[in-house]
Motif scaffolding. Structure first.
Motif, PDB file in Angstrom:
ATOM      1  N   ILE A 184      -6.208   1.408   5.224  1.00  0.00           N
ATOM      2  CA  ILE A 184      -4.946   0.955   4.631  1.00  0.00           C
ATOM      3  C   ILE A 184      -4.989  -0.546   4.370  1.00  0.00           C
ATOM      4  O   ILE A 184      -4.556  -1.025   3.319  1.00  0.00           O
ATOM      5  N   ILE A 209      -4.701   7.143   0.001  1.00  0.00           N
ATOM      6  CA  ILE A 209      -4.335   5.728   0.020  1.00  0.00           C
ATOM      7  C   ILE A 209      -4.479   5.175  -1.392  1.00  0.00           C
ATOM      8  O   ILE A 209      -5.550   5.242  -1.982  1.00  0.00           O
ATOM      9  N   ASN A 210      -3.373   4.642  -1.910  1.00  0.00           N
ATOM     10  CA  ASN A 210      -3.364   4.113  -3.279  1.00  0.00           C
ATOM     11  C   ASN A 210      -3.964   5.118  -4.265  1.00  0.00           C
ATOM     12  O   ASN A 210      -4.788   4.778  -5.117  1.00  0.00           O
ATOM     13  N   TYR A 242       0.718   5.249   0.601  1.00  0.00           N
ATOM     14  CA  TYR A 242      -0.185   6.264   1.133  1.00  0.00           C
ATOM     15  C   TYR A 242       0.577   7.534   1.494  1.00  0.00           C
ATOM     16  O   TYR A 242       1.779   7.501   1.772  1.00  0.00           O
ATOM     17  N   VAL A 244       0.856  -1.193   0.000  1.00  0.00           N
ATOM     18  CA  VAL A 244       0.000   0.000   0.000  1.00  0.00           C
ATOM     19  C   VAL A 244       0.886   1.236   0.000  1.00  0.00           C
ATOM     20  O   VAL A 244       1.834   1.332   0.780  1.00  0.00           O
ATOM     21  N   ALA A 281       4.210  -1.273   3.329  1.00  0.00           N
ATOM     22  CA  ALA A 281       3.667   0.019   2.918  1.00  0.00           C
ATOM     23  C   ALA A 281       4.793   0.980   2.573  1.00  0.00           C
ATOM     24  O   ALA A 281       5.925   0.839   3.048  1.00  0.00           O
ATOM     25  N   TYR A 318      -8.843   9.439   1.304  1.00  0.00           N
ATOM     26  CA  TYR A 318      -9.559   8.786   2.403  1.00  0.00           C
ATOM     27  C   TYR A 318     -10.636   9.721   2.949  1.00  0.00           C
ATOM     28  O   TYR A 318     -10.447  10.930   3.039  1.00  0.00           O
TER      29      TYR A 318
END
Length: 625
Positions: A395, A377-378, A191, A189, A228, A382
């Motif tokens: 996440i 996120i990606n 972010y 992930v 991450a 969010y």
């Protein structure tokens, strides 16, 4: 991106923070599936609220309730909105208008609702329900951070249709689905957290600082394990060229108006200035750059946390000197950080802040970053409460199925669906082996690998061990039984799969292998002198008249023949050894002994005459000597 485009965008940000502005703001959505009544059945879009806790990666099932009074939700509900035992949770439908979205959600939550659906009061594209803006008094209420139920804005037409169905006596059942609200393309992930070092902006700043402190451990774990990739960012904007010499720009900008931030107290005559905030934001960005280059990007969380504790504005410690002390305590190269910051008074560009301004412009589905704080996120923004649990869930929903780290599968983050009826997957309770694999979004049924042994099958009704080591795991799923001191197994290591009853047994090899009665079936011990007795997995055969039973030939033979047959090889070896010994003795006696005798006689002849040799004169003997 051209300079003109960037300037126009950040002039828009300036106006947005001080008044209003239309920016390329993306509305994040999730799905709403109506399962009944049949007339409304289908999938609809709804907008995720920027408060509460959206169930990223999951779903919620509920039954819609439209209250008879307080339909705008601006007051506390007199009657309970809680669902009755055995029924679906309550999703309360509230009309938009008359009060803040957050107040509606808070009243619904206090009333016992599991989620809130807000019906728009006008025909328009879906918007994001946000928290109240600073300075209007409502944002000072502490209830906003206590909102934990998810919220969704639905269109006016859908809201009207649901109200009509409810008024007609129909039950409206809804499934809120956030499983695809965030992309989840792979096992890592990425972010971003758009933040600021300003700690004097009221409840939002306090919430942001508390989030960094509480999320630090989880963030560092995800980063250190490679799950991450995190990047912090800071919003700045240009001061329009016309206002570069104004008090506002001088107080809030560095590098001749290139990078600006608002005054913390919105009062240019006291406290710290926006210029101080820009410089500290730049130091935090440079700290991350230096730490990232040294292979320890997660140290950013330590620096920001320690700085907020040791160098707060309210204690007049928001200074470069205090920041230097924090950097030194973390062992990061202070000179590199200072070189990265450069001279804030110089009329030059700063490459780090230039990159930050470029990153603010939206790309793809992300949209522009215009408000603080913003979590991406990606590459999707969010929505929801900025808390450790809520953000970690979001996440975790960004990982590809079955690649989630263990922190995402803890009981406080998600429900382990393998605990109920084994998730409907295959299992071997005797060996404690299951094909159910828990994931953040649910579960998958796939045959496992246990102790380097691969199981194959559909994962739902059947899994079978394969490979040369398969018999070590639950005996390869084959039959095995022990009676007394004897054990038999239908699993053979030479086979890649399948089970086969051993000799002396007959059956499928999986559920059973039954003993074969060789005596009854006349497959052994059938000679006229033989007496047959069946045993488990074999048989015993004896002979009458003192004869010996030869199992290989299935016949009775005499004792002498049995002795030869049974021990012939042993006697043959003994015979060979005896002949070799006798030959060696003869060789010693007749060859070596004769040679030794002749040598001894020759030596003795030099000192004493033998009867069969002539005498030698003393003179000759002397000369020889």
């Amino acid at each position: 991106m051209t300079m003109r485009t960037r300037q126009s965008v950040f002039w828009c940000v300036w106006v947005f923070l001080w008044g209003s502005c239309v920016a390329r703001f993306v509305v994040e959505k999730n799905n709403l599936r109506i399962t009944s009544p049949k007339s409304l059945r289908g999938i609809y879009e709804c907008a995720i609220g920027n408060f509460g806790v959206p169930k990223y990666g999951g779903t919620m099932i509920g039954s819609v309730l439209y209250p008879k009074s307080n339909q705008n939700g601006c007051k506390s509900f007199d009657s309970s909105l809680s669902s009755k035992p055995g029924t679906f949770p309550t999703f309360v439908l509230i009309d938009r208008g008359d009060c803040f979205f957050t107040l509606k959600a808070w009243n619904a939550q206090k009333g016992g609702a599991a989620a809130i659906l807000v019906a728009d009061d006008r025909i328009e594209p879906l918007i994001t329900m946000d928290t109240p803006e600073e300075g209007n008094g409502a944002s000072n209420d502490d209830y906003i951070e206590k909102i934990s139920i998810p919220s969704a804005l639905i269109s006016k037409s859908l809201g009207d249709s649901i109200k009509k169905a409810l008024s007609g006596g129909a039950m409206v059942n809804v499934n809120l689905d956030w499983r695809e609200a965030l992309p989840h393309p792979d096992e890592r992930v990425e972010y971003e957290f758009w933040t600021s070092s300003n700690d004097e902006c009221g409840p939002k700043c306090e919430s942001e600082i508390n989030f960094v402190k509480s999320f630090k451990g989880s963030a560092q774990l995800l980063e250190q394990k490679g799950y991450a990739k995190f990047t912090p960012h800071y919003i700045t904007w240009y001061c329009p060229e016309t206002f570069i010499l104004s008090q506002q720009c001088k107080s809030q900008c560095i590098n001749n108006g290139r990078y600006c931030a608002p005054d913390p107290e919105l009062d240019f005559s006291k406290g710290y200035s926006g210029r101080d905030v820009v410089v500290q934001n730049l130091r935090q960005a440079c700290f991350f750059k230096v730490a990232n280059e040294s292979g320890k990007p997660w140290q950013w969380w330590d620096y920001v946390t320690d700085f907020s504790i040791r160098c707060p504005m309210r204690q007049n410690k928001y200074t470069e000197e205090c920041s230097d002390q924090v950097i030194k305590s973390l062992g990061v190269d202070l000179k590199k950080v200072k070189d990265c910051v450069g001279d804030p008074s110089a009329n030059v560009d700063n490459p780090v802040l230039n990159a930050e301004q470029d990153a603010q412009i939206g790309n793809g589905d992300r949209g522009d970053v215009t408000i603080l704080p913003t979590l991406i996120i990606n590459n999707r923004q969010y929505r929801g409460k900025l808390s450790r649990a809520a953000v970690l869930k979001a996440i975790c929903s960004g990982f590809q199925e079955t690649t989630e780290p263990s922190i995402c599968l803890s009981p406080d983050i998600e429900t382990n669906e393998c605990l109920q009826n084994n998730g409907g997957c295959w299992q071997d309770t005797a060996a404690n082996i299951t094909a159910c694999r828990d994931t953040f979004r649910g579960r998958v049924c796939e045959c496992p690998i246990v102790q380097n042994v691969q199981f194959v099958g559909d994962g739902y009704t059947h899994c079978e061990a394969t490979g040369s080591l398969r018999c070590a795991i639950n005996n390869g799923g084959c039959w095995k039984e022990t009676q007394g001191s004897r054990s038999f197994s239908a699993c053979i290591d030479d086979h890649t799969k399948g089970c086969k009853c051993p000799p002396g047994f007959r059956g499928d090899g999986v559920h059973s292998c039954k003993d074969v009665d060789e005596c009854k079936e006349k497959t052994a011990c059938q000679c006229s002198e033989c007496q047959c007795k069946n045993t488990w997995g074999s048989y015993e055969c004896t002979c009458s008249d003192g004869l010996f039973y030869a199992r290989d030939n299935d016949m009775c033979i005499g004792k002498y023949a049995a002795t030869v047959a049974g021990g012939g090889i042993v006697w043959l070896v003994i015979l060979i050894l005896a002949v070799a010994g006798a030959g060696g003795y003869a060789f010693y006696k007749y060859r070596i002994r004769k040679y030794m005798d002749s040598e001894i006689r020759a030596i003795m002849a030099q000192y004493m005459p033998l009867d069969n040799q002539p005498e030698v004169s003393s003179q000759a003997h002397h000369e020889d000597v």
